[in-house]
Design a protein around this motif. Structure first.
Motif, PDB file in Angstrom:
ATOM      1  N   ALA A   1     -10.478  -2.367  -3.093  1.00  0.00           N
ATOM      2  CA  ALA A   1     -11.145  -3.569  -2.569  1.00  0.00           C
ATOM      3  C   ALA A   1     -12.646  -3.493  -2.838  1.00  0.00           C
ATOM      4  O   ALA A   1     -13.256  -4.476  -3.283  1.00  0.00           O
ATOM      5  CB  ALA A   1     -10.879  -3.705  -1.070  1.00  0.00           C
ATOM      6  N   ARG A   2     -13.230  -2.328  -2.598  1.00  0.00           N
ATOM      7  CA  ARG A   2     -14.666  -2.171  -2.882  1.00  0.00           C
ATOM      8  C   ARG A   2     -14.952  -2.428  -4.359  1.00  0.00           C
ATOM      9  O   ARG A   2     -15.876  -3.159  -4.707  1.00  0.00           O
ATOM     10  CB  ARG A   2     -15.118  -0.760  -2.503  1.00  0.00           C
ATOM     11  CG  ARG A   2     -16.606  -0.523  -2.787  1.00  0.00           C
ATOM     12  CD  ARG A   2     -16.940   0.952  -2.832  1.00  0.00           C
ATOM     13  NE  ARG A   2     -16.257   1.604  -3.957  1.00  0.00           N
ATOM     14  CZ  ARG A   2     -16.005   2.914  -4.024  1.00  0.00           C
ATOM     15  NH1 ARG A   2     -16.354   3.705  -3.037  1.00  0.00           N
ATOM     16  NH2 ARG A   2     -15.373   3.421  -5.080  1.00  0.00           N
ATOM     17  N   ASP A   3     -14.120  -1.847  -5.218  1.00  0.00           N
ATOM     18  CA  ASP A   3     -14.361  -2.004  -6.649  1.00  0.00           C
ATOM     19  C   ASP A   3     -14.149  -3.450  -7.089  1.00  0.00           C
ATOM     20  O   ASP A   3     -14.702  -3.885  -8.099  1.00  0.00           O
ATOM     21  CB  ASP A   3     -13.470  -1.033  -7.442  1.00  0.00           C
ATOM     22  CG  ASP A   3     -13.860   0.423  -7.165  1.00  0.00           C
ATOM     23  OD1 ASP A   3     -14.984   0.644  -6.632  1.00  0.00           O
ATOM     24  OD2 ASP A   3     -13.055   1.335  -7.445  1.00  0.00           O
TER      25      ASP A   3
ATOM     26  N   PRO B   1       1.714  -1.510  -6.073  1.00  0.00           N
ATOM     27  CA  PRO B   1       2.039  -2.909  -5.736  1.00  0.00           C
ATOM     28  C   PRO B   1       1.046  -3.509  -4.734  1.00  0.00           C
ATOM     29  O   PRO B   1       0.658  -4.682  -4.860  1.00  0.00           O
ATOM     30  CB  PRO B   1       3.447  -2.799  -5.122  1.00  0.00           C
ATOM     31  CG  PRO B   1       4.014  -1.528  -5.695  1.00  0.00           C
ATOM     32  CD  PRO B   1       2.852  -0.594  -5.860  1.00  0.00           C
ATOM     33  N   ALA B   2       0.599  -2.707  -3.769  1.00  0.00           N
ATOM     34  CA  ALA B   2      -0.365  -3.207  -2.778  1.00  0.00           C
ATOM     35  C   ALA B   2      -1.706  -3.499  -3.450  1.00  0.00           C
ATOM     36  O   ALA B   2      -2.337  -4.532  -3.188  1.00  0.00           O
ATOM     37  CB  ALA B   2      -0.545  -2.179  -1.657  1.00  0.00           C
ATOM     38  N   ILE B   3      -2.120  -2.613  -4.341  1.00  0.00           N
ATOM     39  CA  ILE B   3      -3.399  -2.808  -5.034  1.00  0.00           C
ATOM     40  C   ILE B   3      -3.329  -4.034  -5.942  1.00  0.00           C
ATOM     41  O   ILE B   3      -4.268  -4.836  -6.000  1.00  0.00           O
ATOM     42  CB  ILE B   3      -3.781  -1.528  -5.820  1.00  0.00           C
ATOM     43  CG1 ILE B   3      -4.087  -0.404  -4.813  1.00  0.00           C
ATOM     44  CG2 ILE B   3      -4.955  -1.775  -6.756  1.00  0.00           C
ATOM     45  CD1 ILE B   3      -4.324   0.947  -5.433  1.00  0.00           C
ATOM     46  N   ASP B   4      -2.177  -4.204  -6.617  1.00  0.00           N
ATOM     47  CA  ASP B   4      -2.019  -5.394  -7.472  1.00  0.00           C
ATOM     48  C   ASP B   4      -2.130  -6.675  -6.642  1.00  0.00           C
ATOM     49  O   ASP B   4      -2.773  -7.643  -7.040  1.00  0.00           O
ATOM     50  CB  ASP B   4      -0.656  -5.365  -8.202  1.00  0.00           C
ATOM     51  CG  ASP B   4      -0.610  -4.235  -9.236  1.00  0.00           C
ATOM     52  OD1 ASP B   4      -1.690  -3.719  -9.613  1.00  0.00           O
ATOM     53  OD2 ASP B   4       0.515  -3.855  -9.650  1.00  0.00           O
ATOM     54  N   TRP B   5      -1.467  -6.667  -5.486  1.00  0.00           N
ATOM     55  CA  TRP B   5      -1.539  -7.849  -4.609  1.00  0.00           C
ATOM     56  C   TRP B   5      -2.984  -8.090  -4.185  1.00  0.00           C
ATOM     57  O   TRP B   5      -3.498  -9.201  -4.289  1.00  0.00           O
ATOM     58  CB  TRP B   5      -0.654  -7.631  -3.362  1.00  0.00           C
ATOM     59  CG  TRP B   5      -0.736  -8.768  -2.384  1.00  0.00           C
ATOM     60  CD1 TRP B   5      -0.049  -9.944  -2.425  1.00  0.00           C
ATOM     61  CD2 TRP B   5      -1.586  -8.850  -1.229  1.00  0.00           C
ATOM     62  NE1 TRP B   5      -0.415 -10.761  -1.365  1.00  0.00           N
ATOM     63  CE2 TRP B   5      -1.359 -10.104  -0.622  1.00  0.00           C
ATOM     64  CE3 TRP B   5      -2.517  -7.986  -0.655  1.00  0.00           C
ATOM     65  CZ2 TRP B   5      -2.020 -10.517   0.542  1.00  0.00           C
ATOM     66  CZ3 TRP B   5      -3.179  -8.400   0.500  1.00  0.00           C
ATOM     67  CH2 TRP B   5      -2.929  -9.649   1.084  1.00  0.00           C
TER      68      TRP B   5
ATOM     69  N   VAL C   1     -12.041  -7.154   3.516  1.00  0.00           N
ATOM     70  CA  VAL C   1     -10.644  -6.733   3.556  1.00  0.00           C
ATOM     71  C   VAL C   1     -10.345  -6.158   4.940  1.00  0.00           C
ATOM     72  O   VAL C   1     -11.219  -5.569   5.566  1.00  0.00           O
ATOM     73  CB  VAL C   1     -10.331  -5.728   2.416  1.00  0.00           C
ATOM     74  CG1 VAL C   1     -11.075  -4.403   2.606  1.00  0.00           C
ATOM     75  CG2 VAL C   1      -8.831  -5.460   2.315  1.00  0.00           C
ATOM     76  N   VAL C   2      -9.119  -6.396   5.411  1.00  0.00           N
ATOM     77  CA  VAL C   2      -8.685  -5.863   6.705  1.00  0.00           C
ATOM     78  C   VAL C   2      -7.573  -4.858   6.429  1.00  0.00           C
ATOM     79  O   VAL C   2      -6.590  -5.182   5.755  1.00  0.00           O
ATOM     80  CB  VAL C   2      -8.154  -6.989   7.625  1.00  0.00           C
ATOM     81  CG1 VAL C   2      -7.822  -6.436   9.008  1.00  0.00           C
ATOM     82  CG2 VAL C   2      -9.155  -8.132   7.736  1.00  0.00           C
ATOM     83  N   LEU C   3      -7.742  -3.628   6.932  1.00  0.00           N
ATOM     84  CA  LEU C   3      -6.776  -2.552   6.684  1.00  0.00           C
ATOM     85  C   LEU C   3      -6.285  -2.038   8.025  1.00  0.00           C
ATOM     86  O   LEU C   3      -7.073  -1.525   8.819  1.00  0.00           O
ATOM     87  CB  LEU C   3      -7.456  -1.426   5.897  1.00  0.00           C
ATOM     88  CG  LEU C   3      -8.085  -1.845   4.563  1.00  0.00           C
ATOM     89  CD1 LEU C   3      -9.058  -0.782   4.063  1.00  0.00           C
ATOM     90  CD2 LEU C   3      -7.002  -2.104   3.527  1.00  0.00           C
ATOM     91  N   SER C   4      -5.000  -2.150   8.279  1.00  0.00           N
ATOM     92  CA  SER C   4      -4.509  -1.759   9.593  1.00  0.00           C
ATOM     93  C   SER C   4      -3.438  -0.679   9.484  1.00  0.00           C
ATOM     94  O   SER C   4      -2.354  -0.905   8.946  1.00  0.00           O
ATOM     95  CB  SER C   4      -3.952  -2.989  10.330  1.00  0.00           C
ATOM     96  OG  SER C   4      -3.477  -2.588  11.593  1.00  0.00           O
TER      97      SER C   4
END
Ligand code: ADP
Length: 419
Positions: free
Chosen positions: A347-349, A295-299, A256-259
């Protein structure tokens, strides 16, 4: 046994130093904050990352001396105090006061200052620091919100921060080699000069300076002047040739990329990554303020993590200002950091084991959320930006943490290729 104990005044600065030391192939370990317990699983190079750059002076000194104490218990006899290559500090400190406190603890009456990082355009000539071709005080650092740098002369910047005399070893002396630098340091020492700025405009200068200063109990600088030290230690046997090497563990490929950085370079990196067709989700702080992270986690959890999806709050400066006016600067920052941290955990989970994070503050928030306290340094992606290996909730993960302006435009794909 730890050979060199390093203390950095911020987190991405610590990873930058770690990456350069790890170019030697020797194992480098980075700890976030002063470890609670006694030293264990120590590496030849240990770095403790503090968050002391803009902390109150007494706090910065107390934390740094606690870090020194831990590193001494790990066996280190030589120490490196790492600050920013743009000498980020105020008239009160914290670079000078921390250096003086470390000198007192170590019983040494002289140290050196070399924030030069030629590969990243930071050079020093006649004690004046340049950012690319601009004097520091004419560079964008003049407008930094916390540590605006309005003078380019390192001696003048240092003098109000310390109690003892400040001097210079200039580039003409450096050009004459390590013995000339050593002789000049001794001559200055005889005159009572405790704090010596040393000019450097190229990596070759740094090699000379490192050779001249390697036996000092305390060296200080940006990361680059420490880079030659591992090889010098190997050459003279201080570090045995079979010293523990960097580790490269097996990893699943979910990424995952987190910016959370809105620097000019990160904007270009996000645009490049999206243009390559990467799945991307934009985090709008105004929407986050009402809808939260869900919403971000669902996506994210609906994505194929082998395609390394991107979540980004990165935006152009005008939009960031509008958001800051509406939500407050600190509140907007904290909101974005919290959502990106929640996304990292989600993302880790969901199986991500490779994390690419952009933004200094963002990196601090994400590592904290992932429960990471020790990182082993791996392959370098860009100057000063390595992959690191660590544990999160019992899983082996890889993490790269990039402060705003580091890396090329292609950083997010470069990082995936480098692993
Ligand atoms: P850099 O390394 O570029 O300084 P940081 O992560 O240290 O990046 O700092 C960026 C700060 O800006 C963080 O606190 C982050 O949460 C915040 N931020 C990121 N995107 C936005 C945005 N669109 N609007 C407001 N603040 C933002």
């Amino acid at each position: 046994m730890t050979i060199l104990g390093c203390i950095a005044d911020d987190f991405t600065g610590a990873t930058d130093l770690a990456g350069l030391l790890a170019r030697s192939g020797v194992r480098v370990s980075l700890r976030i904050g002063v470890p609670k317990g006694p030293p264990s699983d120590t590496a030849p190079f240990e770095i403790i990352a503090l968050k002391s750059r803009t902390a109150p002076k007494s706090e910065a000194v107390a934390e740094t001396t606690a870090a020194l104490d831990w590193l001494r218990r790990a066996g280190a006899q030589r120490f490196f105090w790492k600050y920013c290559s743009t000498f980020d500090s105020t008239a009160e400190g914290n670079i000078g006061p921390v250096a003086e406190a470390l000198m007192a603890e170590l019983g040494t009456d002289q140290t050196m200052y070399c924030p030069a990082f030629p590969e990243n355009g930071r050079s020093i000539f006649m004690g004046n620091l340049f950012v690319g071709r601009l004097p520091l005080a004419e560079s964008p650092m003049k407008d930094h919100p916390l540590t605006p740098m309005r003078d380019s002369n390192l001696m003048r910047l240092l003098e109000p921060q310390v109690t003892r005399p400040v001097g210079l070893v200039d580039r003409l002396c450096v050009a004459r080699g390590p013995d000339a630098v050593k002789a000049e340091l001794s001559a200055l020492n005889a005159k009572g000069v405790a704090h010596v700025v040393i000019d450097a405009v190229a990596n070759d200068d740094l090699a000379i300076i490192a050779k001249a200063c390697r036996d000092m109990p305390l060296m200080t600088g940006g990361s680059a002047v420490a880079m030659p030290l591992p090889m010098l230690y190997v050459a003279d046997g201080t570090l045995s040739a079979d010293a523990p090497k960097a580790r490269a563990p097996e990893l699943a490929n979910g990424t995952v990329v987190l910016s959370g950085s809105s620097s000019a370079m990160t904007n270009a990196q996000v645009a490049d990554y999206i243009a390559r067709g990467a799945p991307a989700f934009r985090l709008d702080p105004l929407t986050l303020a009402t809808d939260g992270a869900q919403p971000a986690i669902d996506w994210l959890t609906a994505q194929d993590l082998s395609r390394a999806p991107l979540l980004y709050a990165t935006d152009d400066p005008a939009n960031v200002r509008t958001v800051q006016e509406k939500l407050g600067t600190a509140a907007a920052g904290a909101l974005v950091e919290r959502v990106l941290s929640d996304c990292a955990v989600a993302a880790r989970d969901a199986g991500a084991r490779r994390f690419i994070v952009a933004g200094g503050e963002t990196s601090g928030a994400v590592t904290q959320a992932l429960g990471v306290t020790q990182l082993d340094i791996g392959a370098e992606i860009a100057p000063g930006v390595p992959w690191t290996y660590c544990q999160s909730d019992g899983h082996q993960i890889a993490l790269t943490l990039k402060s705003g302006n580091f890396g090329a435009e292609t950083f997010f794909s470069d990082a995936q290729e480098a692993l």
